[in-house]
Design an enzyme around this catalytic site. Structure first.
Site, PDB file in Angstrom:
ATOM      1  N   ASN A   1     -12.261  -3.287   0.933  1.00  0.00           N
ATOM      2  CA  ASN A   1     -11.173  -3.362   1.904  1.00  0.00           C
ATOM      3  C   ASN A   1     -11.729  -3.097   3.290  1.00  0.00           C
ATOM      4  O   ASN A   1     -12.174  -1.986   3.558  1.00  0.00           O
ATOM      5  CB  ASN A   1     -10.109  -2.308   1.599  1.00  0.00           C
ATOM      6  N   GLU A   2     -11.715  -4.063   4.118  1.00  0.00           N
ATOM      7  CA  GLU A   2     -12.175  -3.963   5.510  1.00  0.00           C
ATOM      8  C   GLU A   2     -13.289  -2.934   5.690  1.00  0.00           C
ATOM      9  O   GLU A   2     -13.272  -2.103   6.586  1.00  0.00           O
ATOM     10  CB  GLU A   2     -11.020  -3.700   6.474  1.00  0.00           C
TER      11      GLU A   2
ATOM     12  N   GLU B   1       0.864  -1.183   0.000  1.00  0.00           N
ATOM     13  CA  GLU B   1       0.000   0.000   0.000  1.00  0.00           C
ATOM     14  C   GLU B   1       0.892   1.222   0.000  1.00  0.00           C
ATOM     15  O   GLU B   1       1.938   1.237   0.645  1.00  0.00           O
ATOM     16  CB  GLU B   1      -0.898   0.021   1.245  1.00  0.00           C
TER      17      GLU B   1
ATOM     18  N   CYS C   1      -6.653   1.199   2.853  1.00  0.00           N
ATOM     19  CA  CYS C   1      -7.546   2.355   2.845  1.00  0.00           C
ATOM     20  C   CYS C   1      -7.366   3.167   1.576  1.00  0.00           C
ATOM     21  O   CYS C   1      -8.286   3.838   1.128  1.00  0.00           O
ATOM     22  CB  CYS C   1      -7.292   3.210   4.074  1.00  0.00           C
TER      23      CYS C   1
HETATM   24  O1  AHR Z   1      -2.216  -1.316   6.735  1.00  0.00           O
HETATM   25  C1  AHR Z   1      -2.598  -0.028   7.065  1.00  0.00           C
HETATM   26  C2  AHR Z   1      -4.098   0.153   7.016  1.00  0.00           C
HETATM   27  O2  AHR Z   1      -4.717  -0.672   7.945  1.00  0.00           O
HETATM   28  C3  AHR Z   1      -4.762  -0.225   5.732  1.00  0.00           C
HETATM   29  O3  AHR Z   1      -4.744   0.788   4.805  1.00  0.00           O
HETATM   30  C4  AHR Z   1      -6.155  -0.519   6.133  1.00  0.00           C
HETATM   31  O4  AHR Z   1      -6.759  -1.466   5.312  1.00  0.00           O
HETATM   32  C5  AHR Z   1      -6.036  -0.939   7.568  1.00  0.00           C
HETATM   33  O5  AHR Z   1      -6.874  -0.225   8.370  1.00  0.00           O
END
Ligand code: AHR
Length: 839
Positions: free
Chosen positions: A576-577, A255, A445
């Site tokens: 994503n989450e 990321e 995120c």
């Molecule tokens: O890994 C950092 C963040 O943690 C990521 O962007 C997110 O998916 C999670 O909250």
């Protein structure tokens, strides 16, 4: 309506006038002690109310300013289920709505959007037909909306004449303070379940706080154990019991966080090369950030190089300097590709391009002769005569002329695999050495973005660099998208890893700020009218990656970029989450159905929220997955936890349904209060990975997170690899990931590591796997105890000459050497150690 009103008011008074508890019942009071505290429950003991614990909290909007709960109103439906509404703030056209069967587990909150700017003090009542009325106050007066029994659909709001009595709540004095709330009588059995939940949460919390670092303290249960060395342990291997496991257990999650991409893995040395920095990226930033000149730097937008890159600089005679990313590393003898676009309206202009050291000495120099009517790219190669880790780039006009410049770029010629527009060699090599079986990208995120406008659109990150659309990064800086989908896929191919792109499920990050309409969090998701175009965009990605350039315009784009062969994409992550709200489920379903219909072979990875069981999103995410078995091949679980949590949840996947979706543990890491990987976190991760290998028939993939963090720019700790412009520092977490990856297998052999003192079992771990490609068997052994272990092995021959690698240290050590040697005739595991034996 009138009947409904009567019923609701009656229901309200019934709730208030309920008598004292009987032996089989328990009176409870649900309320919020403070806006940031969520919904609590107090229990009546004699004449007093006693606080028992928190039932749920607000998940609305961004961290810090939001996540508040005002005036909760709870209603018990006739079927015994519960509904909760609350005000989220004093400005959004939304209230929160939640559903629970038992008051303990709540379905993720929905935030229905109303027509009024404010939704104040909502109250909820059930109707005889099982629907619910919700009344709230607004500057337009009292409003009413109705919800379906499942509390998912809400009618458009309208004016209401309901009496003020609807807002009369119960009161109770809890721990000496008077609160408003709702009082209910529940059965003693129901109360026992709630009390048991609080008891278990307390026990879990205590276990999660266990630290290896504290083992020597007199208060620790393990105090004095160091003196008991060695303890005897036995590994019993049953070669007759084997099962197939995933051969992709260890991958990486990339990321762009903590300067992982721009200024990090992406080898571009010029910062703000496109003059597109804005205060949206970072407070105080502008088109001239990272650029310097003795005069004012003029920025123009009249004749942009590309509509996606509207800003450019106008150079007249002053030298323009770029500071790079905390300086530019220049190495003697190395070559650097410089290029820039020039707009000169037919004028000729020559530039001297220099790399200048901290002492003002010129380290490299080249001449750029330009003559351009419209935008045209010019380039030159600079060869360094000397080194400096913190040089600057100088663009020196040779005469007075008014010339536009844009996309000013400097790349080392040496990149990973020497690719143009490539990756930093040393950093990419450390990642490659981990031998990841897959790469998840571009976030996190960053994928679902800060609000609808910031959702990552893959198609804006491919094609000529100047046409890619830069954007702000949710992590508070800028994305050039120079490292875009083409480069991600190319990197995967270069390191032999499966690409796993993850794109938004039609919703932005649930922690997003409010948009212009004051709608926060998921902001209602991508509007339904725009969903077909968004779904098409995701289908286009698969076409771009796998299609035939002769028949597909997207595949042709890939071929034109230098990759005519398909990338052979097999997986796609959707979401994503996310909070598994109704807005999410609707959009995820549409996307997944469309992908399944057009590309049935693509394996879709769904999401079950940001936390492990028994969080609301996890529970709803898995329920949704099981209700819709065709919509996901696997689901992405995330949890960042303490070392204590990992040591005490070793059986997490043992009871997972083998006939349901597979698991991708897409983000995880163990941490201590130090927030840096050390021997303690590494051993907790190693223990857990032995358990993951045992469950490799249901867990298909895992990836530690985050992977990269640049010194001085960290958004998050701990990370797997820290780096600066000049060095790359793999951590203990990296070494564990690498050892499990390099010595991974595809068959699990039944084994058990036992210790006489059974209480200590959670601190030791072993796993035996076979790898059909290497023909080897790998035995992994973890000792997270403060004493040495002497190993007896039954059922497997380990020659004394077998290769053994591993590490040991004190729990707080942040560095150690990986030792390689032979198993020897008697295997012992030093305190706090990890070993892999190759057979
Ligand atoms: O890994 C950092 C963040 O943690 C990521 O962007 C997110 O998916 C999670 O909250």
């Amino acid at each position: 309506m009138n009947n409904k009103l009567l019923m609701t008011v009656l229901a309200l008074f019934c709730s208030i006038s309920l008598g004292a508890q009987t032996e089989e019942t328990q009176r409870i009071f649900v309320y919020s002690p403070g806006q940031g505290d969520g919904l609590h429950v107090a229990v009546q003991e004699g004449d007093l109310w006693k606080e028992s614990g928190r039932l749920c909290s607000s998940d609305y909007g961004t961290w810090g300013a939001e996540k508040r709960m005002f005036h909760p109103s709870v209603c018990r439906a006739n079927d015994g289920t519960w509904r909760l509404v609350f005000q989220v703030n004093d400005h959004s056209p939304q209230f929160a709505a939640a559903y629970s069967r038992d008051l303990v587990n709540w379905r993720p909150q929905d935030y229905p959007i109303m027509s009024t700017k404010q939704c104040l003090d909502p109250v909820v009542f059930e109707n005889p037909d099982g629907t619910f009325d919700i009344y709230y106050k607004s500057p337009q007066g009292k409003r009413w909306t109705s919800a379906t029994p499942n509390f998912r659909d809400f009618t458009p709001d309208q004016a209401s004449q309901i009496s003020d009595d609807a807002w009369i709540r119960d009161t109770a004095t809890v721990n000496g303070k008077l609160y408003e709330g709702n009082s209910f009588e529940i059965t003693a059995k129901e109360w026992a379940a709630i009390a048991q939940h609080f008891q278990k949460s307390g026990d879990d919390w205590r276990k999660s706080n266990e630290r290896m670092h504290d083992d020597a303290l007199p208060t620790s249960a393990l105090s004095g154990f160091a003196a008991k060395s060695p303890l005897q342990v036995t590994l019993t291997v049953d070669l007759s019991k084997q099962k197939a496991i995933s051969d992709k257990l260890i991958g990486i999650f990339f990321e762009d966080i903590s300067y992982a991409a721009d200024g990090g893995l992406y080898a571009e040395l010029v910062q703000n090369r496109d003059f597109e920095y804005t205060p949206k990226d970072h407070r105080g930033w502008s088109a001239t950030t990272a650029w310097h000149s003795s005069g004012k730097i003029e920025i123009a937008t009249e004749h942009p190089l590309s509509k996606n890159n509207p800003h450019y600089a106008l150079l007249v005679q002053d030298t323009l300097w770029n500071e790079g990313w905390d300086g530019i590393v220049v190495e003697k003898g190395k070559k650097y590709d410089f290029s820039m676009y020039v707009l000169a309206g037919g004028q000729k202009q020559d530039f001297i391009i220099q790399l200048v050291g901290q002492d003002g000495k010129v380290l490299a120099s080249g001449k750029l002769k330009t003559a351009a009517t419209d935008w045209q790219q010019f380039s030159t190669v600079l060869t360094a005569k000397a080194s400096d880790p913190k040089a600057r780039l100088a663009i020196v006009p040779q005469k007075v002329a008014r010339v536009g410049i844009d996309m000013v770029s400097l790349f080392p010629q040496e990149t990973f695999m020497n690719r143009k527009n490539g990756l930093r060699k040393d950093l990419a090599q450390v990642i490659a050495d981990l031998k990841p079986k897959f790469v998840r990208f571009p976030g996190g995120c960053m994928s679902h973005g800060q609000g609808l406008e910031n959702i990552y659109h893959w198609n804006e990150t491919v094609g000529p660099l100047q046409d890619r659309k830069p954007d702000f990064n949710i992590w508070n800086y800028h994305q050039t998208r120079g490292l875009g989908f083409f480069e991600y896929f190319q990197f995967c191919e270069d390191i032999g890893a499966e690409p796993l792109p993850v794109l938004a499920a039609g919703v932005p990050c649930q922690n997003s700020n409010a948009n212009a309409q004051g709608i926060g969090g998921q902001q209602g998701g991508i509007p339904m009218d725009d969903m077909p175009a968004y779904i098409q965009e995701l289908l286009d990605l698969i076409d771009w990656a796998n299609g035939d350039p002769a028949t597909s315009k997207w595949a042709k784009m890939r071929a034109d970029a230098g990759h005519p062969a398909p990338f052979n994409l097999k997986y796609i992550g959707i979401g994503n989450e996310d909070i598994i709200s109704t807005v999410f489920e609707e959009r995820y379903t549409m996307i997944a159905r469309a992908i399944r219909a057009k590309y049935p072979d693509i394996k879709i990875c769904g999401t079950v929220g940001p936390f492990h069981a028994p969080s609301a999103d996890y529970l709803e995410g898995w329920e949704f997955t099981k209700r819709n078995p065709d919509l996901q091949y696997m689901v992405d679980e995330h949890y960042y936890e303490s070392t204590g949590w990992f040591m005490h949840n070793r059986n997490y996947y043992d009871s997972y349904d083998r006939n349901s979706a597979k698991v991708y543990l897409g983000e995880w890491a163990a941490s201590t209060n130090v927030k840096r990987p050390n021997v303690e976190t590494a051993l907790a991760e190693a223990l857990y990975l032995t358990d993951i290998e045992r469950n490799g028939d249901v867990v298909e993939m895992t990836s530690y997170a985050p992977m990269l963090s640049k010194d001085g720019h960290s958004n998050w700790n701990p990370d797997m690899i820290y780096f600066s412009n000049t060095d790359v520092r793999p951590t203990p977490a990296y070494h564990v990931q690498r050892l499990f990856s390099v010595y991974g297998g595809d068959t699990y052999v039944n084994s058990r590591l036992t210790i006489d003192d059974l209480q200590l079992g959670y601190r030791i771990g072993a796993s035996v796997v076979k790898n059909s490609k290497t023909g080897k068997t790998y035995v992994k052994l973890v000792n997270a105890l403060p004493c040495e272990l002497k190993l007896t092995i039954n059922g497997l021959d380990i020659p004394s000459t077998a290769k053994m690698v591993g590490f040991e240290g004190k729990p707080e050590d942040q560095q150690f050497d990986i030792k390689t040697g032979e198993a020897g005739s008697a295997i012992t595991l030093p305190p706090y150690s990890f070993r892999v034996i190759e057979l």
